[in-house]
Design an enzyme around this catalytic site. Structure first.
Site, PDB file in Angstrom:
ATOM      1  CG  ASP A   1      -1.770   1.232   1.276  1.00 42.77           C
ATOM      2  OD1 ASP A   1      -1.901   1.897   0.241  1.00 42.77           O
ATOM      3  OD2 ASP A   1      -2.312   1.541   2.353  1.00 42.77           O
ATOM      4  CB  SER A   2       3.414   2.269  -2.294  1.00 39.11           C
ATOM      5  OG  SER A   2       2.862   2.306  -3.587  1.00 39.11           O
TER       6      SER A   2
ATOM      7  CG  ASP B   1       1.377   9.128  -6.272  1.00 38.92           C
ATOM      8  OD1 ASP B   1       0.596   8.167  -6.277  1.00 38.92           O
ATOM      9  OD2 ASP B   1       1.001  10.303  -6.252  1.00 38.92           O
TER      10      ASP B   1
END
Ligand code: SPD
Length: 291
Positions: free
Chosen positions: A162-163, A165
């Site tokens: 869950d990064s 940009d």
């Protein structure tokens, strides 16, 4: 900060080549500081509720965060026959952990978040997402997920990235060595799901991510979700399986409407699971080679 002009927050992201502004009125600024890693902002918008922004990119809003957190979680978990141990990389707001711990077969969730400040800010200002941090299933580490995986091989059934940009602290999470690291961290039959940006602005990036992972995993897919507060109103996830027999389009467990309601799901249903893999023609052609 230029983003605040006359009470408006504007995301001018790299995605849009600085040619598009996505603006929300910032009706009440709740928090704005720089951590060791990034600029963190929380404000309130009368329509979207509380909004979390990292390095000028909207991460989640109270109104539509459930779409992102539920889909990045339940697409991989419900594509695995029996997910027991899950690794979440990033996800400092807590929304993905909140969803993972709901899954009945999951026994342990390990989370690696590099920026402790995001966790603190979420606990204080975004409790509807941070509630997952209270679960006894959770083991939390403040560290780089890629470094963590080097010492945790063949340990996880599902790895979720869950990064933010693909610039700043998250840039390496979109490159091949990272996906090689996940492959080593997965148990046989393991599945990964990674934030993979929007087909309206990042088709080339998605194509590259799919090509590099096709060299590592026998099954690779892109799933799409509607999120009104992101540029293009859409974002997608890269799903890869180490098991050639995985069919991401067909969930292993079809949820009854009672289960959807008892799991407090707002966006994810088994129909939405299957539908997420139906892509517009130009996207399908670009990513899969035919319509
Ligand atoms: N372009 C913004 C992508 C944001 C992805 N991260 C969302 C974090 C939600 N937990």
């Amino acid at each position: 900060m230029d983003a605040f002009k006359k009470g408006w927050f504007s995301e001018t992201g790299i995605h849009c080549s600085n040619k598009v502004n996505i603006s929300l009125s910032a009706d009440n600024i709740l928090y704005h500081e720089k951590s060791a890693w990034q600029d963190i902002l929380v404000f309130e918008n009368k329509l979207f509720g509380k909004v979390l922004v990292l390095d000028n990119a909207i991460q989640c809003t109270e109104k539509d965060e459930s779409a992102y957190q539920e889909m990045i979680t339940f697409l991989p978990l419900n594509s695995h026959p029996n997910p027991k141990k899950v690794l979440v990389i990033g996800g400092g707001d807590g929304g993905v952990v909140r969803e993972v711990v709901k899954h009945p077969s999951v026994e342990t969730v390990v989370q690696c978040e590099i920026d402790e400040k995001v966790i603190e800010v979420s606990k204080e200002y975004l409790p509807f997402m941070a509630e997952g941090f209270k679960s006894s299933k959770l083991v939390q580490h403040i560290m780089d997920g890629a470094e963590f995986m080097k010492n945790h091989q063949k340990e996880f059934d599902v790895v979720i990235t869950d990064s933010s940009d693909p610039t700043g602290p998250a840039a390496s999470l979109f490159r091949k060595p990272y996906f090689e690291g996940i492959k080593q961290a997965l148990r046989p039959g393991g599945i990964l799901c990674s934030q993979a940006e929007s087909f309206w602005y990042d088709l080339k990036l998605i194509h590259n991510m799919m090509n590099m992972t096709r060299e590592l995993y026998p099954v690779v897919e892109y799933a799409s979700v509607y999120i009104p507060s992101y540029p293009g109103g859409q974002i997608g996830f890269l799903l890869c399986s180490t098991d050639a027999g995985t069919n991401f389009r067909k969930p292993q467990h079809v949820l009854s409407s009672e289960e959807v309601s008892s799991l407090k799901l707002k966006y994810y249903t088994s129909e939405m699971h299957t539908a997420a893999f139906v892509l517009p023609g130009f996207v399908k052609k670009h990513l899969y080679g035919s319509y």
